[in-house]
Scaffold this active site. Structure first.
Site, PDB file in Angstrom:
ATOM      1  N   LYS A 192      67.827  53.466  66.907  1.00 43.73           N
ATOM      2  CA  LYS A 192      67.180  53.966  68.129  1.00 43.73           C
ATOM      3  C   LYS A 192      66.022  54.929  67.850  1.00 43.73           C
ATOM      4  O   LYS A 192      65.104  55.022  68.658  1.00 43.73           O
ATOM      5  CB  LYS A 192      68.205  54.657  69.027  1.00 43.73           C
ATOM      6  CG  LYS A 192      69.167  53.679  69.676  1.00 43.73           C
ATOM      7  CD  LYS A 192      70.046  54.367  70.689  1.00 43.73           C
ATOM      8  CE  LYS A 192      71.062  53.398  71.250  1.00 43.73           C
ATOM      9  NZ  LYS A 192      71.863  53.966  72.319  1.00 43.73           N
ATOM     10  N   ASP A 217      69.189  54.526  78.393  1.00 41.32           N
ATOM     11  CA  ASP A 217      70.535  55.099  78.217  1.00 41.32           C
ATOM     12  C   ASP A 217      70.761  56.243  79.219  1.00 41.32           C
ATOM     13  O   ASP A 217      71.772  56.272  79.924  1.00 41.32           O
ATOM     14  CB  ASP A 217      70.711  55.643  76.791  1.00 41.32           C
ATOM     15  CG  ASP A 217      70.950  54.535  75.775  1.00 41.32           C
ATOM     16  OD1 ASP A 217      71.511  53.492  76.156  1.00 41.32           O
ATOM     17  OD2 ASP A 217      70.575  54.720  74.609  1.00 41.32           O
TER      18      ASP A 217
HETATM   19  P1  NDP Z   1      76.672  60.997  67.499  1.00 40.23           P
HETATM   20  O1  NDP Z   1      77.229  60.737  66.149  1.00 40.23           O
HETATM   21  O2  NDP Z   1      75.205  61.115  67.684  1.00 40.23           O
HETATM   22  O3  NDP Z   1      77.336  62.359  68.078  1.00 40.23           O
HETATM   23  C1  NDP Z   1      78.722  62.586  67.984  1.00 40.23           C
HETATM   24  C2  NDP Z   1      79.099  63.834  68.786  1.00 40.23           C
HETATM   25  O4  NDP Z   1      80.534  63.962  68.744  1.00 40.23           O
HETATM   26  C3  NDP Z   1      78.534  65.139  68.235  1.00 40.23           C
HETATM   27  O5  NDP Z   1      78.338  66.040  69.300  1.00 40.23           O
HETATM   28  C4  NDP Z   1      79.668  65.617  67.336  1.00 40.23           C
HETATM   29  O6  NDP Z   1      79.658  67.005  67.125  1.00 40.23           O
HETATM   30  C5  NDP Z   1      80.871  65.223  68.165  1.00 40.23           C
HETATM   31  N1  NDP Z   1      82.103  65.071  67.408  1.00 40.23           N
HETATM   32  C6  NDP Z   1      82.473  64.014  66.634  1.00 40.23           C
HETATM   33  N2  NDP Z   1      83.701  64.227  66.115  1.00 40.23           N
HETATM   34  C7  NDP Z   1      84.119  65.449  66.565  1.00 40.23           C
HETATM   35  C8  NDP Z   1      85.300  66.213  66.381  1.00 40.23           C
HETATM   36  N3  NDP Z   1      86.304  65.766  65.646  1.00 40.23           N
HETATM   37  N4  NDP Z   1      85.385  67.407  67.005  1.00 40.23           N
HETATM   38  C9  NDP Z   1      84.371  67.857  67.775  1.00 40.23           C
HETATM   39  N5  NDP Z   1      83.225  67.189  67.985  1.00 40.23           N
HETATM   40  C10 NDP Z   1      83.096  65.984  67.392  1.00 40.23           C
HETATM   41  O7  NDP Z   1      77.283  59.842  68.422  1.00 40.23           O
HETATM   42  P2  NDP Z   1      76.725  59.308  69.839  1.00 40.23           P
HETATM   43  O8  NDP Z   1      76.287  60.470  70.627  1.00 40.23           O
HETATM   44  O9  NDP Z   1      75.786  58.198  69.607  1.00 40.23           O
HETATM   45  O10 NDP Z   1      78.045  58.638  70.475  1.00 40.23           O
HETATM   46  C11 NDP Z   1      79.125  59.447  70.907  1.00 40.23           C
HETATM   47  C12 NDP Z   1      80.116  58.608  71.692  1.00 40.23           C
HETATM   48  O11 NDP Z   1      79.505  58.071  72.841  1.00 40.23           O
HETATM   49  C13 NDP Z   1      80.691  57.421  70.931  1.00 40.23           C
HETATM   50  O12 NDP Z   1      82.078  57.409  71.186  1.00 40.23           O
HETATM   51  C14 NDP Z   1      80.035  56.224  71.561  1.00 40.23           C
HETATM   52  O13 NDP Z   1      80.900  55.109  71.533  1.00 40.23           O
HETATM   53  C15 NDP Z   1      79.831  56.701  72.992  1.00 40.23           C
HETATM   54  N6  NDP Z   1      78.705  56.044  73.654  1.00 40.23           N
HETATM   55  C16 NDP Z   1      78.917  55.348  74.828  1.00 40.23           C
HETATM   56  C17 NDP Z   1      77.881  54.712  75.475  1.00 40.23           C
HETATM   57  C18 NDP Z   1      78.124  53.937  76.733  1.00 40.23           C
HETATM   58  O14 NDP Z   1      77.266  53.123  77.130  1.00 40.23           O
HETATM   59  N7  NDP Z   1      79.211  54.129  77.428  1.00 40.23           N
HETATM   60  C19 NDP Z   1      76.495  54.772  74.957  1.00 40.23           C
HETATM   61  C20 NDP Z   1      76.373  55.555  73.730  1.00 40.23           C
HETATM   62  C21 NDP Z   1      77.443  56.147  73.111  1.00 40.23           C
HETATM   63  P3  NDP Z   1      78.883  67.668  65.885  1.00 40.23           P
HETATM   64  O15 NDP Z   1      77.444  67.786  66.316  1.00 40.23           O
HETATM   65  O16 NDP Z   1      79.569  68.955  65.701  1.00 40.23           O
HETATM   66  O17 NDP Z   1      79.052  66.716  64.729  1.00 40.23           O
END
Ligand code: NDP
Length: 295
Positions: free
Chosen positions: A88, A124
Site C-alpha cells: 500500500k 480504506d
Molecule cells: P499494522 O501491523 O499496521 O498495525 C498493527 C497494530 O496492532 C499496531 O497498532 C500495533 O501496535 C497493534 N498490536 C499488534 N499486536 C499487539 C499486541 N499484542 N498488543 C498491543 N497492540 C498490538 O496492521 P494493520 O493496521 O494493517 O491491521 C490491523 C488489523 O486490522 C488486522 O487485524 C487486519 O486484519 C485488520 N484490518 C481490517 C480491515 C477490514 O477491511 N476490515 C482492513 C485493514 C486491516 P504497535 O504499534 O505497538 O506495534
C-alpha cells in the site's frame, strides 16, 4: 466519461463489430499473501448483478516484483486494481497521480488507469466512515477512541479528521500513537493520545474502534472494558473470527457491537464507484461477501 449503462451499450456494439469478441473490463487485487482475499467474490458478484462485461482476479505479487507487476497490469489493459498488504505504501513511486484521500492516508489501496495514467486512491478510510455512518452520526460532538495506530488506524483516523470528532488514540507503542496524533492535527482534525489501557477515556467515549490485530487468533484483549457506558458503539475491524473476544466482552457490557466486514464491503464499493463512476450494487456485493464467510 461513460455511465455503466452507456458503457454496457458500447460493449454490445463492440461485440457485434468485432465478431462476438466483446469489450471486457479487467480488475484485480494484488498482495502477498493474497489467497484469502474476498475482493474477487464481492466484485464479481456485483458485475453479475448488473450483467457487466467485467472480471476481477487476485494476483500474488511479492515485494521485489511490484514494479514489474504494475507495468504488466497496465500493459495487459487492466482498468484498475486494488492493492493490499504489503504494497500500500511501496506502490506510490510507480504511480502518476494521487487523489487527496491517498495523500492524506499516505497509502494507496486502489489504482485506476485513466487515459494511460495511473491514479492512486485510497478507499480504506472512506469505506470505514461509510460503514460507521450506518450506526452513528459524525460531528465535532463525538468522542471516538481508536485502539491501535497501525496502517488501518491511520486510514481510519485520517478519514475521520474532517468530521472534527474528538479522537483519542491509544497504542502499545506510544511513539507511533504520537505520530498519528500529529498527522491528524496537521490535517486540521482533533486528536490526543492516552496511555495504552488506562484513564477515564472509556467512560466518555461515544464510540470505540479496535484496530489492532489482537483477536485474529481469538486471543483475549490485554485490558478490560470496565467503565464503558452501555449503548456505546464498539467496532472491531477484524471480521474473522466474526466476533472477537474483545467484541464479545463489549456485548456482555451492553454495548452495541459491529465487526469489520462492512469496512471491507464499503472500501470495495468505493473502489468500484471510483473506477466505474456509477453506483455499485451494494446489496449484491454485501450478500456475496456474507455468503463467502458463511454467515
Ligand atoms: P499494522 O501491523 O499496521 O498495525 C498493527 C497494530 O496492532 C499496531 O497498532 C500495533 O501496535 C497493534 N498490536 C499488534 N499486536 C499487539 C499486541 N499484542 N498488543 C498491543 N497492540 C498490538 O496492521 P494493520 O493496521 O494493517 O491491521 C490491523 C488489523 O486490522 C488486522 O487485524 C487486519 O486484519 C485488520 N484490518 C481490517 C480491515 C477490514 O477491511 N476490515 C482492513 C485493514 C486491516 P504497535 O504499534 O505497538 O506495534
Amino acid at each position: 466519461m461513460m455511465t455503466i449503462t452507456e458503457w454496457e451499450n458500447h460493449s454490445v456494439v463492440l461485440s457485434k463489430s468485432f465478431g462476438g469478441v466483446g469489450l471486457v473490463k479487467h480488475f484485480a487485487v494484488i498482495g502477498d499473501p493474497i489467497a484469502h482475499s474476498l475482493s474477487p467474490v464481492m466484485h464479481n458478484a456485483g458485475y453479475k448483478a448488473l450483467n457487466l462485461a467485467a472480471d476481477y482476479q487476485k494476483f500474488q505479487v511479492s515485494p521485489e516484483d511490484l514494479g514489474e507487476a504494475v507495468l504488466g497490469l497496465k500493459a495487459l489493459g487492466f482498468s484498475g486494481w486494488n492493492v493490499t498488504v504489503p504494497h500500500k505504501e511501496t506502490i506510490l513511486p510507480f504511480l502518476d497521480e494521487l487523489t487527496e484521500e491517498a495523500v492524506r492516508a499516505g497509502a494507496v489501496n486502489t489504482v485506476k488507469v485513466d487515459k494511460g495514467r495511473l491514479i492512486g486512491h485510497n478507499t480504506d478510510g472512506s469505506g470505514f466512515v461509510r460503514s460507521l455512518q450506518e450506526h452513528m452520526e459524525l460531528d465535532e460532538r463525538q468522542q471516538i477512541v481508536i485502539l491501535g495506530a497501525g496502517g488501518a488506524a491511520k486510514g481510519i483516523a485520517m478519514a475521520l479528521a474532517p468530521f472534527q470528532a474528538q479522537l483519542c488514540i491509544m497504542n502499545r507503542t506510544p511513539e507511533r500513537g504520537a505520530e498519528l496524533v500529529g498527522k491528524v492535527l496537521e490535517w486540521g482534525g482533533q486528536a490526543h493520545q492516552e496511555e495504552w489501557g488506562r484513564g477515564a477515556w472509556l467512560a466518555q467515549a461515544d464510540c470505540v474502534i479496535q484496530t489492532t490485530s489482537i483477536g485474529l487468533k481469538k486471543e483475549e484483549y490485554p485490558f478490560s472494558l470496565e467503565g464503558i457506558r452501555p449503548g456505546t458503539l464498539v467496532v472491531d475491524i477484524i471480521f474473522n473470527p466474526w466476533e472477537t473476544p474483545f467484541l464479545h466482552s463489549a456485548k456482555a457490557m451492553g454495548c452495541k457491537t459491529v465487526n469489520g466486514i462492512d469496512m471491507l464491503l464499503y472500501q470495495g464499493v468505493n473502489a468500484w464507484e471510483f473506477w466505474l463512476e456509477d453506483k455499485a450494487p451494494l446489496e449484491s456485493m454485501r450478500k456475496a461477501l456474507y455468503q463467502a464467510l458463511a454467515v
